[in-house]
Design an enzyme around this catalytic site. Structure first.
Site, PDB file in Angstrom:
ATOM      1  N   LEU A 134       0.235 -12.424  -0.371  1.00  0.00           N
ATOM      2  CA  LEU A 134      -0.380 -11.630   0.202  1.00  0.00           C
ATOM      3  C   LEU A 134      -0.961 -10.419  -0.362  1.00  0.00           C
ATOM      4  CD1 LEU A 134      -2.161 -10.136   2.608  1.00  0.00           C
ATOM      5  CD2 LEU A 134       0.021  -9.329   3.736  1.00  0.00           C
TER       6      LEU A 134
ATOM      7  N   GLN B 125      -9.297 -13.486   4.198  1.00  0.00           N
ATOM      8  CA  GLN B 125      -8.876 -13.132   6.479  1.00  0.00           C
ATOM      9  C   GLN B 125      -9.678 -12.692   6.314  1.00  0.00           C
ATOM     10  OE1 GLN B 125      -4.687 -11.900   7.010  1.00  0.00           O
ATOM     11  NE2 GLN B 125      -4.603 -13.949   6.897  1.00  0.00           N
TER      12      GLN B 125
ATOM     13  N   GLU C 293      -4.432 -16.585   2.533  1.00  0.00           N
ATOM     14  CA  GLU C 293      -3.255 -16.638   3.714  1.00  0.00           C
ATOM     15  C   GLU C 293      -3.581 -17.136   5.114  1.00  0.00           C
ATOM     16  OE1 GLU C 293      -4.801 -12.251   3.368  1.00  0.00           O
ATOM     17  OE2 GLU C 293      -4.338 -12.047   1.240  1.00  0.00           O
TER      18      GLU C 293
ATOM     19  N   GLU D 215      -5.576 -10.508  -2.399  1.00  0.00           N
ATOM     20  CA  GLU D 215      -6.297 -11.318  -2.772  1.00  0.00           C
ATOM     21  C   GLU D 215      -6.831 -11.323  -4.143  1.00  0.00           C
ATOM     22  OE1 GLU D 215      -5.260  -9.270  -0.127  1.00  0.00           O
ATOM     23  OE2 GLU D 215      -5.874 -10.346   1.776  1.00  0.00           O
TER      24      GLU D 215
ATOM     25  N   HIS E 296     -11.461  -5.761  10.500  1.00  0.00           N
ATOM     26  CA  HIS E 296     -12.276  -6.356  10.923  1.00  0.00           C
ATOM     27  C   HIS E 296     -13.779  -7.151  11.462  1.00  0.00           C
ATOM     28  CE1 HIS E 296      -7.279  -5.748  11.432  1.00  0.00           C
ATOM     29  NE2 HIS E 296      -7.500  -6.529  11.164  1.00  0.00           N
TER      30      HIS E 296
ATOM     31  N   TYR F 253     -11.256  -7.199   2.743  1.00  0.00           N
ATOM     32  CA  TYR F 253     -10.232  -7.369   1.949  1.00  0.00           C
ATOM     33  C   TYR F 253     -10.419  -8.402   0.943  1.00  0.00           C
ATOM     34  CZ  TYR F 253      -7.800  -6.189   5.952  1.00  0.00           C
ATOM     35  OH  TYR F 253      -7.971  -5.272   6.840  1.00  0.00           O
TER      36      TYR F 253
END
Ligand SMILES: Cc1ncc(C[n+]2csc(CCOP(=O)(O)OP(=O)(O)O)c2C)c(N)n1
Ligand SMILES: [Mg+2]
Length: 796
Positions: free
Chosen positions: A513, A537, A484, A515, A586, A541
């Site tokens: 998009l 990313q 991505e 995985e 994240h 994920y």
């Protein structure tokens, strides 16, 4: 060896013929390699029998075949005549396929016979699906096949296409008894697979092979575009079969979507998807018409439908579907309407969840009866001749079953584990040295312009990875980078910036998009001979699609005796310490789901110079040994420049010129030691390394001499370096930014204990928590102060 050869179609059965005093079947479910049937299903290993021991299903089929006759008097048709007007299936071909169908049915019988005697471990059969013989016949030997577990007839037809033909029956029987001599998995599972037959073995996880199949179709075309050879001819198509219930799995839905998505954009994707729709998944009915409704109208994916009980219809339709996929290089969906005979597996009693009328309706659509009808109506065989053929096949297969029973099996852990991830570090090291020499002839100036990276001054971690990717792409024509946002944008953190411009969109491209599809493309690309470097990313994920690593990539070598490998380096941005930004997803710091995967390499470079050497090692290991690596890049360190003071540039490093690559290589499983203090060894990695180095400096001001070991490789851990560093001080503090539970520190402590380390050990780790947004993140993350405090405690 056991004898089963005396069995007869009408007068006796395998079960009857077998010595009734031989080992009784263990009660309960099939063995561990068997897909579990419904938990509450009573054991039933042999086919239903009447009082005389005869197999009721076989008797019913015999009666139905006899009722097809008599043969109309007249001249017998020629072998090359059509079996039915309008079909291209000739009588001769039909007879060949009928033999494969019969043998497949008898393999199912043999599976239950072996199981009932404790000699076999697997009874999921292909009964009712034997129409897939015609799908194999409509394809070429060199079309790579990823098959459903009911593909017995397909496999036998494929085996017959090899030159010289293989004895597919024995292959399958060896799988049923888990024989070490079985050609693909060597007794590790019962799978359909053989490199010479271009059948790639599949796991039991339904639908997990679809992303790889899409990836392989994509990669065959992509390799051709890049002018690279693959193990398959340039007009090959990929065939992938699966069940109707499996078609609902998100993995399947995602793969179909990605196939359509690619085709919609005009990307070549020669893929034949075959849904073998028997209307049920174990005990759960598929709604009538669902597969057709869900599969027609997909963008640029042509839908074909065939009656799996009618060999001529299946053959004609499969030919048309294969032509579509092969000539248009586009995906085709073949809906093969089948039945499932005899329950899900040998231990499954389907009368517990199906009505007699439903079961009878399926029996009437037995594909063996269908092919017999075709042949009798064509005047090619009389019912009696059909029955003779059946008997001959039965006797042959069961005799072979008797012969393979008792074949030697794997008997030591070493034997079992040998193909998990065979590695040749010396060859990888030599290759790295060779490549350093070859680099002089790479078009480095075209890639880097007037300033080579080694002349550009100190780099950050992100820059070092970027330059290494560039250098490696320059020297490895099959290396592709995708994911991505990696293409035009150059990645969320700029790590792939400029690569697409330098190497073109054929080698550096954005993905949809999804995985699972990103990893599926990578798995297919590896099979096709490319060197895939997908980017995920964020670590959270990767977990979203972990089975593509855990179940697919990491197991392929194991289930194929290393005849198929998955060269793969998955780059993943991850870990925490982003000053409160990004929240949990994240900043995910959970690695347990990766560290326990046998054979998987988990690399975690903290510093720019390590990243370059480690990435080169991962790529070389992938290319030479087919290794699967997760390259975990700490996001918070991507752009870090300093170590101790603002502006000190302590976290930057110069890029090594090619002539120093051999000298500075970082072998898999080697840590890096900082300092030579004799009071305390701090063991860390990733962000923890930077925190530990800072803490060590503070502790030094208090008179405590530390040495800090950067593990660099989280799987396999650098055992020797770790033990040496621990022994040097006798006191170990582990600074682990992953969680207390399931985190890396557990593995380090266990390593020390296993090795008999008797010194003091303590650890600091992050909390067993998800990461909140904002300043609260620091409350659950391991901190520099916590490392210092723990060190003082340990030494006090
Ligand atoms: C991901 C996953 N979930 C559950 C299972 C257990 N399981 C094995 S076969 C099966 C049913 C599959 O039905 P279908 O796709 O229709 O194939 P069929 O057996 O009918 O040919 C299930 C649920 C599995 N193997 N994989
Ligand atoms: Mg089904």
């Amino acid at each position: 060896m056991m004898s089963a050869a005396a069995a007869g179609f009408e007068g006796g059965t395998a079960a009857q013929a077998a010595d009734s005093s031989s080992a009784a079947s263990p009660a309960g479910q099939d063995g561990p390699i068997q897909d579990a049937p419904a938990q509450d299903a009573p054991a039933q290993d042999a086919p239903a029998q009447d009082a005389s021991g005869q197999d009721l299903a076989e008797q019913r089929l015999a009666r139905a075949i006899r009722a097809l006759g008599p043969l109309q008097p007249g001249v017998r048709p020629a072998p090359y005549d059509s079996v039915r007007p309008g079909s291209v299936l000739s009588i001769a071909r039909c007879l060949e396929l009928f033999d494969a169908q019969l043998a497949s049915r008898h393999l199912d019988l043999a599976a239950r016979w072996l199981r009932a005697r404790g000699a076999g471990y697997y009874t999921i059969g292909s009964s009712g699906h034997e129409g897939n013989a015609a799908v194999a016949a409509a394809l070429r030997l060199t079309d790579p096949a990823l098959l459903h577990y009911r593909s017995g007839a397909f496999y036998l037809v494929r085996a017959g296409q090899a030159s010289p033909p293989r004895d597919g029956v024995t292959d399958v029987l060896l799988g049923l008894v888990a024989a070490a001599a079985e050609p693909i998995a060597g007794g590790r599972h019962k799978v359909f697979g053989h490199p010479e037959l271009h059948v790639i073995p599949q796991t039991s996880t339904i639908a997990s092979h679809l992303p790889r199949a899409v990836g392989l179709a994509f990669s065959l075309a992509r390799a051709a575009k890049l002018g690279l050879d693959t193990p398959w001819p340039s007009d090959a198509l990929v065939v992938c079969s699966f069940g109707d219930a499996s078609a609902n799995h998100s993995t399947a839905v995602g793969a179909l979507n990605t196939a359509s998505y690619c085709a919609y954009q005009g990307l070549p994707l020669p893929l034949l998807l075959v849904c073998e729709d028997n209307g049920i998944g174990i005990s759960v009915r598929t709604p009538a018409g669902w597969i057709e409704s869900a599969s027609t109208g997909r963008p640029r994916m042509k839908y074909f439908s065939a009656d799996g009980a009618d060999l001529a219809d299946t053959y004609d339709t499969a030919l048309a579907a294969a032509r579509w996929a092969r000539e248009r290089r586009a995906p085709a969906f073949l809906h093969l309407r089948t039945v499932r005979l005899g329950g899900h597996a040998g231990t499954d009693v389907e009368s517990a969840y199906r009505t007699p009328a439903e079961i009878a309706a399926d029996n009437a659509r037995d594909p063996l009866l269908g092919t017999a009808r075709l042949l009798v109506q064509a005047g090619a065989l009389s019912p009696a001749e059909v029955l003779d053929r059946y008997e001959e096949s039965r006797a042959r297969v069961l005799a072979l079953a008797g012969e393979v029973a008792g074949s030697p099996r794997l008997s030591t852990a070493e034997q079992v584990m040998a193909p998990i991830a065979p590695r040749r570090p010396a060859i990888v090291a030599a290759n790295l040295a060779d490549r350093a020499r070859q680099a002089r002839s790479w078009p480095r100036d075209l890639v880097f312009g007037s300033q080579l990276p080694e002349d550009a001054g100190p780099l950050t971690l992100a820059q070092a990875i970027n330059r290494t990717l560039s250098d490696e792409m320059a020297g490895r024509p099959g290396m592709i980078v995708f994911g991505e946002d990696v293409g035009r944008k150059g990645g969320v953190y700029g790590v792939t910036r400029g690569l697409q411009r330098a190497f073109g969109s054929g080698r550096v491209f954005d993905s949809p998009l999804d995985e699972q599809s990103i990893l599926g493309v990578a798995l297919g690309a590896g099979l096709a001979g490319l060197l895939p470097v997908p980017e995920i990313q964020y670590l959270a994920y990767l977990h979203n699609a972990a089975d593509q690593i855990r179940g697919e990539a990491a197991t392929l070598s194991f289930f194929s005796r290393a005849q198929y490998r998955n060269p793969l380096v998955v780059r993943v941005a991850g870990l925490s310490y982003q000053q409160g930004f990004g929240g949990h997803f994240h900043n995910d710091n959970g690695l347990a789901a990766l560290r326990d995967i046998p054979g998987l390499i988990v690399a975690c470079p903290a510093r720019p110079d390590d990243a370059a050497g480690m990435l080169r090692s991962c790529l070389a290991a992938a290319e030479l040994d087919g290794s699967v690596s997760i390259f975990l890049e700490p996001i918070a360190l991507y752009h870090e420049r300093d170590l101790f003071e603002p502006g000190d540039g302590g976290w930057l490093a110069s890029y090594e010129p090619p002539e120093r690559w051999a000298l500075t290589q970082v072998p898999v499983g080697r840590g890096r030691l900082y300092g030579s203090g004799t009071d305390l060894t701090i063991i860390s990695f990733g962000n923890g390394l930077r925190l530990s180095l800072r803490a060590a400096r503070t502790l030094a001001t208090e008179g405590v001499g530390c040495r800090v070991l950067d593990l660099r490789w989280l799987a396999p851990l650098p055992f020797d370096d770790l033990l040496r560093a621990a022994a040097a001080t006798g006191r170990v503090l582990i600074a682990d930014e992953t969680r207390r539970t399931g985190g890396v520190s557990e593995g380090v402590i266990t390593t020390l204990v296993d090795a008999g380390f008797t010194g003091r050990v303590a650890r600091v780790a992050s909390q067993d928590s998800f990461l909140p947004l904002g300043d609260a993140a620091s409350t659950v993350l391991m901190s520099e102060a916590a490392i210092e405090d723990a060190a003082r405690d340990l030494l006090s």
